[in-house]
Design a protein around this motif. Sequence first.
Motif, mmCIF file in Angstrom:
data_model
loop_
_atom_site.group_PDB
_atom_site.id
_atom_site.type_symbol
_atom_site.label_atom_id
_atom_site.label_comp_id
_atom_site.label_asym_id
_atom_site.label_seq_id
_atom_site.Cartn_x
_atom_site.Cartn_y
_atom_site.Cartn_z
ATOM 1 N N MET A 1 -39.218 53.530 47.624
ATOM 2 C CA MET A 1 -38.738 54.785 48.212
ATOM 3 C C MET A 1 -39.456 55.154 49.518
ATOM 4 S SD MET A 1 -40.167 57.413 45.277
ATOM 5 C CE MET A 1 -38.948 58.613 45.672
ATOM 6 N N ASP A 2 -40.677 54.719 49.706
ATOM 7 C CA ASP A 2 -41.404 55.047 50.928
ATOM 8 C C ASP A 2 -41.571 53.851 51.860
ATOM 9 O OD1 ASP A 2 -41.758 57.731 50.203
ATOM 10 O OD2 ASP A 2 -43.493 57.226 48.966
ATOM 11 N N GLN A 3 -40.867 52.769 51.580
ATOM 12 C CA GLN A 3 -40.953 51.588 52.435
ATOM 13 C C GLN A 3 -39.786 51.567 53.421
ATOM 14 O OE1 GLN A 3 -41.802 47.829 50.642
ATOM 15 N NE2 GLN A 3 -42.956 48.749 48.964
ATOM 16 N N GLN A 4 -39.978 50.846 54.521
ATOM 17 C CA GLN A 4 -38.921 50.703 55.526
ATOM 18 C C GLN A 4 -37.983 49.584 55.086
ATOM 19 O OE1 GLN A 4 -37.873 52.428 58.193
ATOM 20 N NE2 GLN A 4 -36.227 50.947 58.207
ATOM 21 N N ILE A 5 -36.901 49.966 54.423
ATOM 22 C CA ILE A 5 -35.862 49.041 53.975
ATOM 23 C C ILE A 5 -34.550 49.546 54.566
ATOM 24 C CG2 ILE A 5 -34.646 48.067 51.979
ATOM 25 C CD1 ILE A 5 -37.585 47.289 51.933
ATOM 26 N N ASP A 6 -33.746 48.639 55.132
ATOM 27 C CA ASP A 6 -32.468 49.037 55.730
ATOM 28 C C ASP A 6 -31.279 48.823 54.810
ATOM 29 O OD1 ASP A 6 -33.488 49.760 58.401
ATOM 30 O OD2 ASP A 6 -34.007 47.638 58.502
ATOM 31 N N VAL A 7 -31.376 47.812 53.947
ATOM 32 C CA VAL A 7 -30.255 47.482 53.075
ATOM 33 C C VAL A 7 -30.795 46.701 51.876
ATOM 34 C CG1 VAL A 7 -29.676 45.309 54.266
ATOM 35 C CG2 VAL A 7 -27.870 46.580 53.074
ATOM 36 N N VAL A 8 -30.076 46.782 50.764
ATOM 37 C CA VAL A 8 -30.429 46.035 49.557
ATOM 38 C C VAL A 8 -29.403 44.932 49.352
ATOM 39 C CG1 VAL A 8 -30.759 46.147 47.051
ATOM 40 C CG2 VAL A 8 -31.490 48.073 48.490
ATOM 41 N N ALA A 9 -29.877 43.724 49.102
ATOM 42 C CA ALA A 9 -28.997 42.595 48.793
ATOM 43 C C ALA A 9 -29.239 42.184 47.354
ATOM 44 C CB ALA A 9 -29.295 41.415 49.723
ATOM 45 N N GLY A 10 -28.156 42.022 46.604
ATOM 46 C CA GLY A 10 -28.247 41.597 45.213
ATOM 47 C C GLY A 10 -27.592 40.246 45.045
ATOM 48 N N VAL A 11 -28.225 39.398 44.235
ATOM 49 C CA VAL A 11 -27.742 38.035 44.026
ATOM 50 C C VAL A 11 -26.791 37.999 42.839
ATOM 51 C CG1 VAL A 11 -28.441 35.655 43.581
ATOM 52 C CG2 VAL A 11 -29.866 37.106 45.028
ATOM 53 N N ASP A 12 -25.672 37.324 43.028
ATOM 54 C CA ASP A 12 -24.610 37.123 42.041
ATOM 55 C C ASP A 12 -25.192 36.549 40.752
ATOM 56 O OD1 ASP A 12 -22.091 36.664 40.868
ATOM 57 O OD2 ASP A 12 -21.298 35.634 42.612
ATOM 58 N N ALA A 13 -24.937 37.123 39.629
ATOM 59 C CA ALA A 13 -24.186 38.327 39.366
ATOM 60 C C ALA A 13 -25.085 39.434 38.829
ATOM 61 C CB ALA A 13 -23.089 38.049 38.347
ATOM 62 N N ARG A 14 -26.143 39.082 38.112
ATOM 63 C CA ARG A 14 -26.976 40.138 37.524
ATOM 64 C C ARG A 14 -27.760 40.911 38.576
ATOM 65 N NH1 ARG A 14 -26.686 35.896 34.069
ATOM 66 N NH2 ARG A 14 -28.539 34.957 34.975
ATOM 67 N N GLY A 15 -28.007 40.312 39.718
ATOM 68 C CA GLY A 15 -28.651 41.042 40.810
ATOM 69 C C GLY A 15 -27.769 42.146 41.368
ATOM 70 N N PHE A 16 -26.450 42.038 41.145
ATOM 71 C CA PHE A 16 -25.532 43.099 41.569
ATOM 72 C C PHE A 16 -25.800 44.377 40.786
ATOM 73 C CE2 PHE A 16 -21.741 40.072 42.652
ATOM 74 C CZ PHE A 16 -22.489 39.487 43.640
ATOM 75 N N ILE A 17 -26.038 44.219 39.498
ATOM 76 C CA ILE A 17 -26.194 45.378 38.611
ATOM 77 C C ILE A 17 -27.387 46.210 39.065
ATOM 78 C CG2 ILE A 17 -26.636 46.125 36.243
ATOM 79 C CD1 ILE A 17 -25.364 43.337 35.406
ATOM 80 N N LEU A 18 -28.530 45.569 39.139
ATOM 81 C CA LEU A 18 -29.751 46.278 39.498
ATOM 82 C C LEU A 18 -29.751 46.653 40.981
ATOM 83 C CD1 LEU A 18 -32.473 47.319 38.567
ATOM 84 C CD2 LEU A 18 -33.411 45.055 39.042
ATOM 85 N N GLY A 19 -29.371 45.726 41.841
ATOM 86 C CA GLY A 19 -29.409 45.959 43.275
ATOM 87 C C GLY A 19 -28.547 47.115 43.725
ATOM 88 N N SER A 20 -27.353 47.234 43.177
ATOM 89 C CA SER A 20 -26.470 48.319 43.610
ATOM 90 C C SER A 20 -26.995 49.681 43.171
ATOM 91 C CB SER A 20 -25.039 48.089 43.111
ATOM 92 O OG SER A 20 -24.999 48.040 41.703
ATOM 93 N N VAL A 21 -27.565 49.748 41.975
ATOM 94 C CA VAL A 21 -28.122 51.019 41.503
ATOM 95 C C VAL A 21 -29.352 51.404 42.334
ATOM 96 C CG1 VAL A 21 -29.174 52.218 39.536
ATOM 97 C CG2 VAL A 21 -27.234 50.700 39.162
ATOM 98 N N VAL A 22 -30.214 50.440 42.616
ATOM 99 C CA VAL A 22 -31.394 50.706 43.443
ATOM 100 C C VAL A 22 -30.971 51.131 44.845
ATOM 101 C CG1 VAL A 22 -33.437 49.645 44.504
ATOM 102 C CG2 VAL A 22 -32.941 49.257 42.079
ATOM 103 N N ALA A 23 -29.985 50.460 45.424
ATOM 104 C CA ALA A 23 -29.479 50.843 46.747
ATOM 105 C C ALA A 23 -28.978 52.285 46.733
ATOM 106 C CB ALA A 23 -28.378 49.892 47.195
ATOM 107 N N TYR A 24 -28.213 52.637 45.720
ATOM 108 C CA TYR A 24 -27.691 53.998 45.592
ATOM 109 C C TYR A 24 -28.833 55.008 45.531
ATOM 110 C CZ TYR A 24 -25.513 58.108 43.551
ATOM 111 O OH TYR A 24 -25.106 59.402 43.310
ATOM 112 N N GLU A 25 -29.812 54.734 44.690
ATOM 113 C CA GLU A 25 -30.941 55.651 44.523
ATOM 114 C C GLU A 25 -31.775 55.783 45.786
ATOM 115 O OE1 GLU A 25 -31.823 57.734 42.024
ATOM 116 O OE2 GLU A 25 -30.014 57.200 40.933
ATOM 117 N N LEU A 26 -31.835 54.726 46.597
ATOM 118 C CA LEU A 26 -32.596 54.763 47.849
ATOM 119 C C LEU A 26 -31.751 55.224 49.031
ATOM 120 C CD1 LEU A 26 -34.612 51.423 47.477
ATOM 121 C CD2 LEU A 26 -35.472 53.764 47.163
#
Length: 179
Positions: free
Chosen positions: A49-74
């Motif tokens: 939350m306090d790091q300089q991140i521009d976008v979250v990439a999730g790896v097919d397919a289980r990385g989509f689940i976690l990555g999209s939720v983390v992206a939304y929250e950030l």
Amino acid sequence: MIDPNYIRDRIRTVPDWPQAGVQFRDITPLLQDPKTFRVLVDCFVHRYMDQQIDVVAGVDARGFILGSVVAYELNLGFIPVRKKGKLPFHTVEESYELEYGSSTVELHTDACRAGDRVLLIDDLVATGGTMMAAARLIAKLGGTVAEAAAIVDLPELGGSELIRANGIPLYTVCDFAGH
């Protein structure tokens, strides 16, 4: 900080899947329990939350689940790193070896921009092939993997060492060393 055993103890091990000799670490029990899923997501959100991140990439397919939720929250965008042939627009691709085969992943050519700092998320790190292929795709588009992240590290398969040896910081919630 969450006790890594809290997460590890809720991961199901499926022996001999998808082939004999493989101990598959199944994260679906983490996702099915609302409290555990929230704790898991919060591990990543609080870290980034306090790091300089521009976008979250999730790896097919289980990385989509976690990555999209983390992206939304950030409050960030999400880009899917897909298996070959699943993206409808112009793509770049990268092939890699798995612990039990080989595969190819793709990104849309407009998935990230030059200079973007990307948080790369998957469910686990085994041989590191998938994460490294995804990192090479991001680099082809001019992005930089600020950090790779996963729920589980399987250190005996060498992936976490490979990722770090290539200069990519890696965060995992728990590992199955010696299990």
